[in-house]
Scaffold this motif. Structure first.
Motif, mmCIF file in Angstrom:
data_model
loop_
_atom_site.group_PDB
_atom_site.id
_atom_site.type_symbol
_atom_site.label_atom_id
_atom_site.label_comp_id
_atom_site.label_asym_id
_atom_site.label_seq_id
_atom_site.Cartn_x
_atom_site.Cartn_y
_atom_site.Cartn_z
ATOM 1 N N GLU A 79 0.824 -1.204 0.000
ATOM 2 C CA GLU A 79 0.000 0.000 0.000
ATOM 3 C C GLU A 79 0.856 1.250 0.000
ATOM 4 O O GLU A 79 0.500 2.266 -0.637
ATOM 5 C CB GLU A 79 -0.923 -0.033 1.227
ATOM 6 N N ALA A 80 1.971 1.221 0.665
ATOM 7 C CA ALA A 80 2.825 2.409 0.714
ATOM 8 C C ALA A 80 3.373 2.760 -0.665
ATOM 9 O O ALA A 80 3.424 3.935 -1.047
ATOM 10 C CB ALA A 80 3.973 2.175 1.699
ATOM 11 N N SER A 81 3.759 1.756 -1.443
ATOM 12 C CA SER A 81 4.284 2.034 -2.782
ATOM 13 C C SER A 81 3.193 2.561 -3.701
ATOM 14 O O SER A 81 3.445 3.415 -4.557
ATOM 15 C CB SER A 81 4.911 0.779 -3.360
ATOM 16 N N ARG A 82 1.972 2.081 -3.535
ATOM 17 C CA ARG A 82 0.894 2.589 -4.372
ATOM 18 C C ARG A 82 0.564 4.034 -4.010
ATOM 19 O O ARG A 82 0.316 4.874 -4.890
ATOM 20 C CB ARG A 82 -0.345 1.704 -4.218
ATOM 21 N N GLN A 83 0.547 4.355 -2.715
ATOM 22 C CA GLN A 83 0.287 5.738 -2.313
ATOM 23 C C GLN A 83 1.392 6.671 -2.789
ATOM 24 O O GLN A 83 1.144 7.841 -3.103
ATOM 25 C CB GLN A 83 0.147 5.821 -0.792
ATOM 26 N N LEU A 84 2.595 6.162 -2.859
ATOM 27 C CA LEU A 84 3.699 6.988 -3.338
ATOM 28 C C LEU A 84 3.469 7.437 -4.777
ATOM 29 O O LEU A 84 3.807 8.570 -5.143
ATOM 30 C CB LEU A 84 5.010 6.207 -3.213
ATOM 31 N N ARG A 85 2.894 6.588 -5.592
ATOM 32 C CA ARG A 85 2.589 6.963 -6.963
ATOM 33 C C ARG A 85 1.572 8.102 -7.014
ATOM 34 O O ARG A 85 1.712 9.048 -7.800
ATOM 35 C CB ARG A 85 2.062 5.749 -7.743
ATOM 36 N N TYR A 86 0.553 8.024 -6.178
ATOM 37 C CA TYR A 86 -0.450 9.104 -6.146
ATOM 38 C C TYR A 86 0.181 10.418 -5.671
ATOM 39 O O TYR A 86 -0.131 11.494 -6.197
ATOM 40 C CB TYR A 86 -1.612 8.703 -5.228
ATOM 41 N N ARG A 87 1.053 10.359 -4.685
ATOM 42 C CA ARG A 87 1.696 11.583 -4.187
ATOM 43 C C ARG A 87 2.598 12.198 -5.254
ATOM 44 O O ARG A 87 2.683 13.432 -5.379
ATOM 45 C CB ARG A 87 2.512 11.269 -2.935
ATOM 46 N N ARG A 88 3.240 11.355 -6.031
ATOM 47 C CA ARG A 88 4.090 11.887 -7.092
ATOM 48 C C ARG A 88 3.264 12.603 -8.153
ATOM 49 O O ARG A 88 3.668 13.640 -8.677
ATOM 50 C CB ARG A 88 4.890 10.763 -7.726
ATOM 51 N N VAL A 89 2.085 12.058 -8.470
ATOM 52 C CA VAL A 89 1.213 12.736 -9.438
ATOM 53 C C VAL A 89 0.763 14.087 -8.884
ATOM 54 O O VAL A 89 0.771 15.108 -9.590
ATOM 55 C CB VAL A 89 0.004 11.848 -9.784
ATOM 56 N N CYS A 90 0.369 14.106 -7.617
ATOM 57 C CA CYS A 90 -0.042 15.382 -7.009
ATOM 58 C C CYS A 90 1.125 16.371 -6.972
ATOM 59 O O CYS A 90 0.939 17.580 -7.186
ATOM 60 C CB CYS A 90 -0.583 15.145 -5.595
#
Length: 465
Positions: free
Chosen positions: A315-326
């Motif tokens: 889950e942490a790696s998936r959230q990291l992708r969303y934060r990078r987009v933001c």
């Protein structure tokens, strides 16, 4: 589509995801085959064998097989049977003959009942033997010329007469007597040679009379194609047409799959790719009415050609992708501004990804800071058939989120045009990909990422969305 359409794994994926549709089409094909079999009455075939004694060359056997199915023989069979409405022309297509091993002519007859098939084969065999015997001169007509046996008897009588004449001639007293005995000896020798050649050329010395090897057996089953064969052929034909149709449609599909292809179709930069964990029982597009129920029943609302989801990180790696987009959105925008997150209607993967993006941006929003806060995001769903995007209000741009391979290039162009018509510049594109999630390993409670509700239809400025 890529070369993946020709791989066996793609066919297996299609069978797993569209087995209901393929089963229904196979059943329809079987029904069509059954209906076709009703147009063709059942046929029964049996055979009778005729033995040709003696030595026969292969070409002679082929000639006899042609004689067996000649119009003369078939017309006699039709006259003998006397079936109503069936003449020699109608029987000619039902009779066949072929030369088998052992000087045997196998005659086959086909009819609409087993008894008629047996009668037809037996009668053709009998008429063939009779006609072949007449061709060979094997008859007892008293008006015909004497046969070879009568000729031999006449030759024996002539030899005896020659012997008597030779003994009666004056033995050696005159020249005329010697010449007469010499001529008589030559005549006897010529007759003996003639008889010898007649014996060698007589077919009766090496070939006997043709014999029918018993009556034809009564057929116990229908001749091909049977009703079962029609049904099986119809099911297989429809099944293969469905498989080939799926592969052909996937091959010519113009749905962009990769991020660069989608960015080129929309004419906007790609901000990133995010992962959406696949659900064990994926939610299907909502719809009412008979057509929607049929699509759900036949699995037509599920994309079969999409590859099997890969395994993602935690889950942490998936959230990291969303934060990078933001973060890319924050760096790309000149100042704090709101954005519409445009999601194609019916794209469940894109909807979940957009909800996660909105939640991620809202958890770190800072309206007083232009360098640290993420932009405010609001998600709207638009129809791809008639896309309508709300007019500019607090938002001054659009972020398009969609699943990989979910829309065609024409549909994406329509969405981009709808955004431009509403005064929104498409600042970027986010591609959502379905993945298989691994169990979370963090001890802490998961971050609350509630999906915000979609903008209600009909309440957004500028029309329904």
């Amino acid at each position: 589509m890529s070369d993946d359409t020709i791989r066996l794994v793609t066919i297996g994926r299609m069978l797993r995801r569209r087995w209901r549709l393929l089963t229904v089409l196979a059943v329809v094909g079987a029904l069509v085959g059954y209906g076709t079999s009703l147009l063709f009455p059942p046929r029964y075939t049996t055979s009778a064998s005729v033995l040709l004694p003696g030595q026969w060359e292969e070409r002679e056997l082929l000639t006899q097989a042609e004689i067996a199915t000649s119009s003369v023989v078939v017309d006699r069979v039709a006259a003998t049977l006397g079936w109503p409405g069936v003449g020699g022309g109608g029987l000619r297509d039902r009779v066949s003959a072929k030369a088998a091993d052992g000087n045997i002519i196998k005659i086959s007859g086909t009819a609409d009942t087993p008894e008629r098939a047996r009668q037809l084969s037996d009668q053709v065999a009998q008429q063939f033997v009779t006609f072949a015997a007449r061709l060979a001169g094997d008859n007892t007509d008293p008006d015909t010329a004497a046969g070879p046996e009568d000729l031999r008897k006449m030759v024996v009588q002539t030899n005896r007469r020659i012997t008597d004449l030779s003994e009666a001639a004056d033995p050696g007293k005159t020249v005329e007597g010697v010449q007469a005995r010499t001529e008589l000896a030559k005549l006897r020798t010529a007759l003996q040679e003639a008889v010898k050649k007649l014996d060698e050329a007589d077919p009766a010395t090496s070939r006997g009379t043709m014999v029918v090897m018993g009556p034809a057996a009564r057929p116990t089953g229908e001749a091909a194609p049977t009703r079962t064969q029609f049904i099986v052929a119809g099911a297989l034909l429809f099944f293969l047409i469905a498989v080939i149709g799926h592969l052909a449609a996937a091959r010519v599909s113009r749905r962009p799959r990769t991020g660069p292809e989608i960015a080129a179709a929309l004419g906007s930069p790609l901000l990133g790719t995010v992962d959406v964990p696949g659900e064990r029982r994926a939610r299907r597009p909502e719809g009412r009415g008979p057509r929607a129920r049929i699509r759900r029943l036949l699995d037509l609302d599920i994309r079969w050609e999409l590859p099997t989801p890969r395994t993602s990180g935690d889950e942490a790696s998936r959230q990291l992708r969303y934060r990078r987009v933001c973060a890319r959105l924050r760096d790309q925008l000149p100042g704090p501004r709101g954005l519409l997150v445009v999601v194609p209607d019916g794209d469940e993967v894109a909807r979940r990804a957009a909800g996660q993006l909105v939640a991620e941006a809202g958890s770190d929003a800072s309206p007083t800071s232009s360098s640290r806060g993420y932009p405010m995001l609001r998600m709207v769903a638009v129809s791809v058939s008639q896309p309508v995007v709300p007019d500019r209000d607090t938002e001054s741009g659009a972020l398009v989120v969609l699943g990989a391979g979910s829309r065609t290039a024409e549909e994406l162009a329509d969405v981009a045009e709808a955004c431009a018509d509403a005064g929104h510049e498409v600042v970027g594109i986010v591609v959502a990909a379905t993945v298989r999630a691994r169990p979370a390993r963090s001890a802490g409670p998961p971050r609350d990422a509630a999906t915000p509700a979609l903008t209600a239809r009909g309440h957004a400025p500028g029309g329904s969305v």
